[in-house]
Design an enzyme around this catalytic site. Structure first.
Site, PDB file in Angstrom:
ATOM      1  N   GLY A 239     -15.752 -18.457  57.703  1.00  0.00           N
ATOM      2  CA  GLY A 239     -16.521 -19.469  56.992  1.00  0.00           C
ATOM      3  C   GLY A 239     -17.747 -18.991  56.255  1.00  0.00           C
ATOM      4  O   GLY A 239     -18.344 -19.756  55.489  1.00  0.00           O
ATOM      5  N   GLU A 273     -13.130 -14.286  62.085  1.00  0.00           N
ATOM      6  CA  GLU A 273     -12.002 -14.396  61.156  1.00  0.00           C
ATOM      7  C   GLU A 273     -12.455 -14.629  59.709  1.00  0.00           C
ATOM      8  O   GLU A 273     -12.156 -15.657  59.103  1.00  0.00           O
ATOM      9  CB  GLU A 273     -11.076 -15.526  61.615  1.00  0.00           C
ATOM     10  CG  GLU A 273     -10.435 -15.229  62.964  1.00  0.00           C
ATOM     11  CD  GLU A 273      -9.799 -16.446  63.614  1.00  0.00           C
ATOM     12  OE1 GLU A 273      -9.102 -16.271  64.610  1.00  0.00           O
ATOM     13  OE2 GLU A 273     -10.018 -17.589  63.128  1.00  0.00           O
ATOM     14  N   GLY A 275     -12.458 -14.430  55.694  1.00  0.00           N
ATOM     15  CA  GLY A 275     -11.467 -14.295  54.624  1.00  0.00           C
ATOM     16  C   GLY A 275     -12.171 -14.075  53.308  1.00  0.00           C
ATOM     17  O   GLY A 275     -12.283 -12.962  52.802  1.00  0.00           O
ATOM     18  N   TYR A 316     -11.280 -27.972  43.475  1.00  0.00           N
ATOM     19  CA  TYR A 316     -12.547 -28.080  44.199  1.00  0.00           C
ATOM     20  C   TYR A 316     -13.759 -28.277  43.291  1.00  0.00           C
ATOM     21  O   TYR A 316     -14.896 -28.244  43.782  1.00  0.00           O
ATOM     22  CB  TYR A 316     -12.802 -26.805  45.016  1.00  0.00           C
ATOM     23  CG  TYR A 316     -11.750 -26.420  45.998  1.00  0.00           C
ATOM     24  CD1 TYR A 316     -11.304 -27.302  46.980  1.00  0.00           C
ATOM     25  CD2 TYR A 316     -11.196 -25.141  45.980  1.00  0.00           C
ATOM     26  CE1 TYR A 316     -10.345 -26.926  47.898  1.00  0.00           C
ATOM     27  CE2 TYR A 316     -10.234 -24.759  46.900  1.00  0.00           C
ATOM     28  CZ  TYR A 316      -9.810 -25.660  47.851  1.00  0.00           C
ATOM     29  OH  TYR A 316      -8.855 -25.288  48.760  1.00  0.00           O
ATOM     30  N   CYS A 344      -0.339 -28.435  30.525  1.00  0.00           N
ATOM     31  CA  CYS A 344      -0.350 -29.810  30.029  1.00  0.00           C
ATOM     32  C   CYS A 344      -0.940 -30.762  31.069  1.00  0.00           C
ATOM     33  O   CYS A 344      -0.270 -31.643  31.601  1.00  0.00           O
ATOM     34  CB  CYS A 344       1.069 -30.228  29.656  1.00  0.00           C
ATOM     35  SG  CYS A 344       1.140 -31.741  28.690  1.00  0.00           S
TER      36      CYS A 344
END
Length: 421
Positions: A239, A273, A275, A316, A344
């Site tokens: 995170g 963890e 990422g 987002y 499109c």
């Protein structure tokens, strides 16, 4: 570190000109820096040196085999959320005992594959999943090493679509029912509850939500040990955010110090963890200008990358800095444009009213900090082939996922006999 810098008037990835890569592989393409991947991992792991902690890279951020292998060779384990990601991690050289399997919807087939591979831990997120895992493990005659993911009801203060730790989120076991679920786990055959897992969201730029969540985890740990459940592991998730625009991500040493202060005297192995923190700023997306279109009141810079290549802005409302590959003169006056793709959809927009140096057809631009949740979330919408991925190492580069042809895409479909030829 920033591996993407101007040299002799051209944006480079380490020692390689992006113009040279574009000439060989075409546009759009993703480009990753080995030096940045290594530096990011070493910074993260180094911050936790001296703690009983391990770093398991979250493959969902970028699962290219070459990227995963680069990190695995530095010592990274893997956090996976599907059998496919698990197999990618194994193929990239991550040992099974360094793999954590997360996710709310593991199938029995995935559970069986994970147990047969001998992975380090499965993170369980519901009672039905716990009972299914018990059945699978018992049928194999093994005990499944598990942590239960608890939902600490902490507001991560990040985008709603990447927040995962509040009551209304789909992830984890509700805080108020955690102890009874652990008791159920301890009573089930084939289940060995060893740990507590928590992950409250992605792209966090403040340590306060982490602290609140981790302190609740420790509170639960003491309660579980009092219940006779021997908790030996804490999975604290990922995170940590990166800088896309003007964010100030947490200092890794401060983050590691906070973890040590909260968990250091518990006798637990801690799993982290990350990422995005490892791969986000290690990658860019390079695209070519197709047209500059003048509307009544706006200018549109139409590029050959699209939302199917990089969906984060559309999904987002995410910001990515955009740089021309040819270095602009220092005194050039910017022009305000909407940067859009050819798909499109009105949502195929990368930036609205963005001031950029004047650009024309065939100029190259780079979308920065695109190494996480870029290529891995791409699709072939509008029958657009996936953008190739390139890995740079010093003065060398290699295509680590080639661009499929349109014929490749057509070849994936099957027309039934009754429709004729």
């Amino acid at each position: 570190m920033n591996p993407f810098t101007y040299k002799d008037g051209v944006l480079h990835a380490e020692g390689v000109s992006l113009q040279a890569i574009a000439a060989e592989v075409g546009t759009p393409f993703y480009c990753y820096s080995t030096a940045a991947l290594v530096a990011n991992y070493r910074a993260y792991a180094g911050a936790f040196a001296g703690q009983d902690a391990g770093v398991c890279y979250a493959l969902k951020a970028n699962s290219n085999l070459a990227v995963v292998r680069t990190l695995a060779q530095q010592g990274a384990g893997a956090d996976v959320v599907s059998e496919g990601e698990m197999r990618r991690a194994l193929a990239a050289g991550v040992s099974a005992d360094r793999i954590v399997f997360s996710g709310v919807g593991k199938t029995r087939e995935e559970m069986r594959a994970a147990l047969e591979a001998g992975i380090y831990q499965l993170n369980v997120e519901s009672v039905p999943e716990l009972e299914a895992l018990s059945e699978v493990a018992s049928s194999l005659g093994v005990e499944a090493p598990i942590a239960i993911r608890v939902n600490p009801d902490v507001d991560a203060k990040t985008h709603a679509k990447i927040a995962t730790g509040k009551k209304e989120n789909k992830f984890g076991i509700d805080w108020d029912h955690a102890r009874e679920v652990y008791a159920r786990a301890a009573a089930l055959p084939g289940i060995k509850p060893l740990g507590i897992a928590v992950h409250i969201g992605s792209q966090l730029t403040d340590l306060a939500p982490f602290r609140a969540a981790f302190e609740r985890v420790v509170e639960l740990l003491h309660a579980l040990r009092a219940d006779g459940i021997d908790i030996q592991r804490l999975d604290l998730g990922g995170g940590i955010g990166i800088r896309y625009r003007d964010e100030t991500p947490p200092d890794l040493n401060e983050y590691a110090g906070m973890v040590r202060s909260i968990t250091g005297n518990l006798g637990c192995h801690v799993t982290l963890e990350p990422g995005r923190a490892l791969v986000g700023n290690a990658g860019i997306l390079v695209s070519k200008v197709v047209y500059l279109k003048h509307g009544l009141a706006r200018r549109f810079l139409i590029v050959d990358a699209a939302m199917n290549d990089l969906i984060r802005p559309s999904l987002y409302d995410a910001y990515h800095a955009i740089k021309p590959v040819a270095e602009p003169a220092p005194d050039v006056e910017p022009v305000t444009v909407d940067v859009v793709g050819p798909v499109c959809e009105s949502g195929d927009t990368f930036a609205l009213q963005r001031p950029l140096p004047p650009l024309a057809a065939d100029d190259l631009v780079a979308f920065c900090s695109a190494g996480a949740y870029g290529a891995v979330m791409a699709s072939t919408y509008n029958t657009r082939p996936l953008a190739p991925e390139v890995l740079v190492n010093g003065d060398a580069f290699a295509v680590i996922r080639p661009r499929p042809t349109i014929e490749d895409l057509l070849g994936m479909d099957r027309v039934p006999e009754w429709l004729g030829k």
